[in-house]
Design an enzyme around this catalytic site. Sequence first.
Site, short mmCIF file in Angstrom:
data_model
loop_
_atom_site.label_atom_id
_atom_site.label_comp_id
_atom_site.label_asym_id
_atom_site.label_seq_id
_atom_site.Cartn_x
_atom_site.Cartn_y
_atom_site.Cartn_z
CB ALA A 164 1.39 -7.94 -14.25
CE1 TYR A 165 -6.87 -5.66 -15.35
CE2 TYR A 165 -6.63 -3.44 -14.14
CZ TYR A 165 -7.33 -4.66 -14.89
OH TYR A 165 -8.50 -4.01 -15.35
#
Length: 299
Positions: A163-164
Amino acid sequence: MHGSLGARTRHAPGEPLRGRVAVVTGGARGLGAALARSLSSAGVCLALLGRREESLRQVAASLPTPNICVESDVTDRAALASAARRVEAELGPASVVVANAGIAVCGPFDQTPAELWQQVVDVNLTGAANTARAFLPQLMSTHGYFLQVASTAAFGSVPMMSAYSASKAGADSFALALRSEVRRNRVQVGIAYVHWTGTDMLSGIDDDPVLTALRRHQPGPARRVHTSDQVARWLTRGIAQRSPHIYAPPWPRWCQPLRPLSPALVASVARRELRASPSGTPFSGAEVLGASERADRHS
């Protein structure tokens, strides 16, 4: 006092930021707080935005220039619009806006709750776009500067941080697109590529074997963790120069031509580390990086 950042002739030589108004999201801790201190030392009037007003006020109390604290979540468009109105009314139109708010989650994708994965994208990518949308009218009036804080994670997709990595790559792409759109309005868009920075977010990084291995395979200078104050100084210098790209530390600028190779190199290290794990994965579960951030989001 609050004129265009581009109108440098109104300011003393060497002080292009003095008297400007800057907005910093995620200003309560870490890099955001350090950047607020650095910009204030350069004579900037600050609007600190964050999710907890009490934490913002602790930072604001140390700043030598006029400032305001606005409790505002970057995922809340209405709150950001209200914050923008307050900034203009109390300090004047912003000449600098820094989209710094961000969170990171570490853990296997299939063991990361969908809501937590989405939250990272909402804050790091959509939150940056929300910030730009709220303050772009002011930046157009001041011919100002919008800085998107990205990461060298945008260079390569980091396993256990899907996600990051996706959100920072998306934020990078968003800023590049926005730059072309607003150039006709004499607004400059910069992107900051931040590497290992000694903030609370990095405190649990050694618990992740994949990230530890990636760092171990980097050249010596690339493994160094820089203080948030040093990174803030690099960012402040780039803001003063209206730089299209800011590298903190400076060395990643030489890696830009090699960006197409980064995903393959990262994947190679990750595969070796995952194969070496008896369970086939370094750990189970996923969590937000940084004890303060976890406490903040559970309070």
